[in-house]
Write an enzyme that holds these catalytic residues in place. Sequence first.
Site, PDB file in Angstrom:
ATOM      1  N   HIS A 112       0.831  -1.203   0.000  1.00  0.00           N
ATOM      2  CA  HIS A 112       0.000   0.000   0.000  1.00  0.00           C
ATOM      3  C   HIS A 112       0.870   1.258   0.000  1.00  0.00           C
ATOM      4  O   HIS A 112       1.302   1.709   1.071  1.00  0.00           O
ATOM      5  CB  HIS A 112      -0.907  -0.014   1.225  1.00  0.00           C
ATOM      6  CG  HIS A 112      -1.808  -1.209   1.297  1.00  0.00           C
ATOM      7  ND1 HIS A 112      -1.351  -2.472   1.645  1.00  0.00           N
ATOM      8  CD2 HIS A 112      -3.140  -1.342   1.051  1.00  0.00           C
ATOM      9  CE1 HIS A 112      -2.375  -3.323   1.612  1.00  0.00           C
ATOM     10  NE2 HIS A 112      -3.463  -2.668   1.260  1.00  0.00           N
TER      11      HIS A 112
ATOM     12  N   HIS B  32      -2.380  -1.226   7.059  1.00  0.00           N
ATOM     13  CA  HIS B  32      -1.985  -1.424   5.651  1.00  0.00           C
ATOM     14  C   HIS B  32      -0.892  -0.437   5.249  1.00  0.00           C
ATOM     15  O   HIS B  32      -0.130  -0.700   4.331  1.00  0.00           O
ATOM     16  CB  HIS B  32      -3.198  -1.306   4.729  1.00  0.00           C
ATOM     17  CG  HIS B  32      -3.888   0.033   4.764  1.00  0.00           C
ATOM     18  ND1 HIS B  32      -4.847   0.332   5.707  1.00  0.00           N
ATOM     19  CD2 HIS B  32      -3.748   1.145   4.002  1.00  0.00           C
ATOM     20  CE1 HIS B  32      -5.277   1.571   5.496  1.00  0.00           C
ATOM     21  NE2 HIS B  32      -4.620   2.096   4.470  1.00  0.00           N
TER      22      HIS B  32
ATOM     23  N   ASP C 167      -9.530   6.681   7.317  1.00  0.00           N
ATOM     24  CA  ASP C 167     -10.983   6.691   7.110  1.00  0.00           C
ATOM     25  C   ASP C 167     -11.588   5.355   7.523  1.00  0.00           C
ATOM     26  O   ASP C 167     -12.611   5.303   8.209  1.00  0.00           O
ATOM     27  CB  ASP C 167     -11.298   6.943   5.625  1.00  0.00           C
ATOM     28  CG  ASP C 167     -10.815   8.304   5.154  1.00  0.00           C
ATOM     29  OD1 ASP C 167     -11.209   9.315   5.745  1.00  0.00           O
ATOM     30  OD2 ASP C 167     -10.021   8.334   4.192  1.00  0.00           O
ATOM     31  N   GLY C 168     -10.940   4.280   7.091  1.00  0.00           N
ATOM     32  CA  GLY C 168     -11.465   2.955   7.414  1.00  0.00           C
ATOM     33  C   GLY C 168     -11.523   2.729   8.922  1.00  0.00           C
ATOM     34  O   GLY C 168     -12.509   2.192   9.444  1.00  0.00           O
TER      35      GLY C 168
ATOM     36  N   ASP D  83     -33.873 -16.029  29.059  1.00  0.00           N
ATOM     37  CA  ASP D  83     -33.466 -15.045  28.045  1.00  0.00           C
ATOM     38  C   ASP D  83     -33.525 -15.618  26.630  1.00  0.00           C
ATOM     39  O   ASP D  83     -33.582 -14.871  25.655  1.00  0.00           O
ATOM     40  CB  ASP D  83     -32.064 -14.500  28.340  1.00  0.00           C
ATOM     41  CG  ASP D  83     -32.089 -13.354  29.346  1.00  0.00           C
ATOM     42  OD1 ASP D  83     -33.186 -12.760  29.528  1.00  0.00           O
ATOM     43  OD2 ASP D  83     -31.052 -13.051  29.955  1.00  0.00           O
TER      44      ASP D  83
ATOM     45  N   HIS E  95     -29.634 -15.350  23.553  1.00  0.00           N
ATOM     46  CA  HIS E  95     -28.616 -15.226  24.595  1.00  0.00           C
ATOM     47  C   HIS E  95     -27.927 -16.551  24.913  1.00  0.00           C
ATOM     48  O   HIS E  95     -27.013 -16.590  25.727  1.00  0.00           O
ATOM     49  CB  HIS E  95     -29.248 -14.682  25.889  1.00  0.00           C
ATOM     50  CG  HIS E  95     -29.524 -13.211  25.851  1.00  0.00           C
ATOM     51  ND1 HIS E  95     -30.215 -12.614  24.810  1.00  0.00           N
ATOM     52  CD2 HIS E  95     -29.208 -12.213  26.715  1.00  0.00           C
ATOM     53  CE1 HIS E  95     -30.305 -11.313  25.044  1.00  0.00           C
ATOM     54  NE2 HIS E  95     -29.702 -11.042  26.186  1.00  0.00           N
TER      55      HIS E  95
END
Length: 668
Positions: free
Chosen positions: A31, A71, A160-161, A473, A477
């Site tokens: 990258h 990356h 951003d990711g 539950d 669950h």
Amino acid sequence: MSTVEKSVDQLSVDTIRTLSIDAVQKANSGHPGLPLGAAPMGYVLWQRFLKHNPRDPHWPDRDRFVLSAGHGCMLLYSLLFLTGYDLTLDDLKAFRQWGSRTPGHPERYLTPGVDATTGPLGQGAGNSVGMAIAERFLAARFNRPGLEIVGHRTFALVSDGDLMEGVSAEAASLAGHMGLGKLTWLYDDNHVTLDGPTSWTFTEDVGKRFEAYGWQVLHVENGNTDLDAIDAALRTAVGQKEKPTLIRVRTTIGYGSPHKAGTSKAHGSPLGAEEVALTKKALGWEWPDAFHVPDEALRNFREAVDRGIKAQADWERRFDRYSRENPDLAEEWRRSRDGRLPEGWDADLPRWKPGESLATRVASGKAINAIARHVPALLGGDADLSESTKTTIEGAGEFDPRTGTGNNIHFGVREHAMAAIANGLAYHGGVRPFVATFFCFSDYMRPSVRLAALNELPVIFVWTHDSIGLGEDGPTHQPVEHLMSLRAMPHLAILRPGDANEAAEAWRAAMEHRDGPIGIVLCRQNLPVLDRSGKTGDTSRGAYVLADASGGRPRLVLIATGSELHLAVGAREKLEAEGIPTRVVSMPCWEFFEKQPREYREAVLPPDVRARLSIEAGVTLGWKRWVGDGGGSIGLDRFGASAPGEVVLRELGFTVDHVVRFARDLLR
Ligand SMILES: Cc1ncc(C[n+]2csc(CCOP(=O)(O)OP(=O)(O)O)c2C)c(N)n1
Ligand SMILES: [Mg+2]
């Protein structure tokens, strides 16, 4: 611009850039985009702010740096090599190759100077919050007026990711709530992700979101070239004591690449030989050869070595004085750093007598409290379920981020971040983290559990309400596939104790288990305390004979874990009465058992006894391994149901009578 005119700062930044694209190009994989855009912030942070010593990547009081956008690891590897860590140019040339110390994403256990393994986006951001919490906790415990031995910061570079992933939102929300002033995230705001521009997917106002979380938000308009603005923002960030800081650094992905900059084409593939040449030209880089490191840049970067040695020496002097003035605390500090347990740490572990009845989660709670009395480094928490998980350390107080005191962290309903933060606590060191929630929600923690396993981090995961036995539950669950799916994970030990005493032993084993994470899996419902007078091994061996067949020659072996162990004991009594010599094997931990010598394993599960029956309230997939072709499994290859726990267990076959019938059929 020719190099002569370039400032040494600019030359250094471009050295990071060119090394990074050359390594990606040579590997023909990787990258290039992030390092090209983020080199300036990496440079300013590492050269002017980060307290670190390239000669000792383990110095406990170093600042932590997490490249959450893993990356972009060529940025980190370039910085490590250039500033003088034990990483060579040849290592960079071996980027992404078999056996190299420069893997495709940063791996902490492989590369000196990497503080966290990253790549799964968002995880590193979560880790950084754990590191900042650990620093706060240890500073409060150990620093004395005028004598600070814990005083460092945590920086993360997020993309951003990273900020799209939910785990970072949980972690940021908690960090803001806690006001972790020594935490700074540099946001590589480049408007591009793998597939395309963020206009497709990510248009919220990130700054406002972080302000709402309680963060200080700063902005650098031109992160591609404006080192002064990055410097100023970092200065403001480290001056802010009350809040974590997000610095939005606007950059261009692939900066300098004439045909790919600003587009997702720069994200995850080599630029290509021609484009590499054009990029170097655009950057005013004079040297066509790959991996060229100008002397001037290297000299500049390598000043980090002297700075680091001096900073650590100052700290060592302080620590020496500290040791003289506070010998006991200094010893505790060393012990916690090394992960050693104090003498007698297990002296108060509770014991119960047969005839009593209690849930393993309750017994676990007592064990935690018994241990915490001797191990102040035990730092635990839960995701808003401590009433149920019984994991509160009584009297230790809740963790107060302002003062840094208290051993109980309230994570709120944030399982994802809780697990990532637990890893951050473990990465940081000096504390022994455990985190708790319902077993079903281990799914919400799984990405971090996996990274804990990959890194062999000593995190203790406490998972209660471990089967249909939890009852009302209902199926949402009730874990069914969880035991097996977690057993499938390498380096993760899953320990499911069969009664209260074994729950205490599970904690002993967990505390002594330093070379990987461990999950302690506990039940909600009461269980009888079993007679252990006939046992031939203990919990730490993973499996052992709890009650042997009369005459010592079993015709049948019942193998059970957790809350099903008492069913095996009950069934054995009936089968023995019918003249069937029956052995009960308690198998709380497959992974521990696998590590035993073959003689031990065969003594517990004799190969010539083919009639073996496993009993576990979970999917049967996998049990063949221990029961063999002649064996059978009582399990649950379906989801559960909502009803009182004993009803669900009975209806779905978890009764002594059903075990007896199944066993008889098996022997026929
Ligand atoms: C949890 C997770 N999902 C998906 C990926 C694959 N992936 C790697 S980077 C990336 C997005 C890249 O965008 P950004 O984070 O902005 O990095 P940049 O392209 O700006 O370098 C994706 C989807 C991943 N590494 N982790
Ligand atoms: Mg991006």
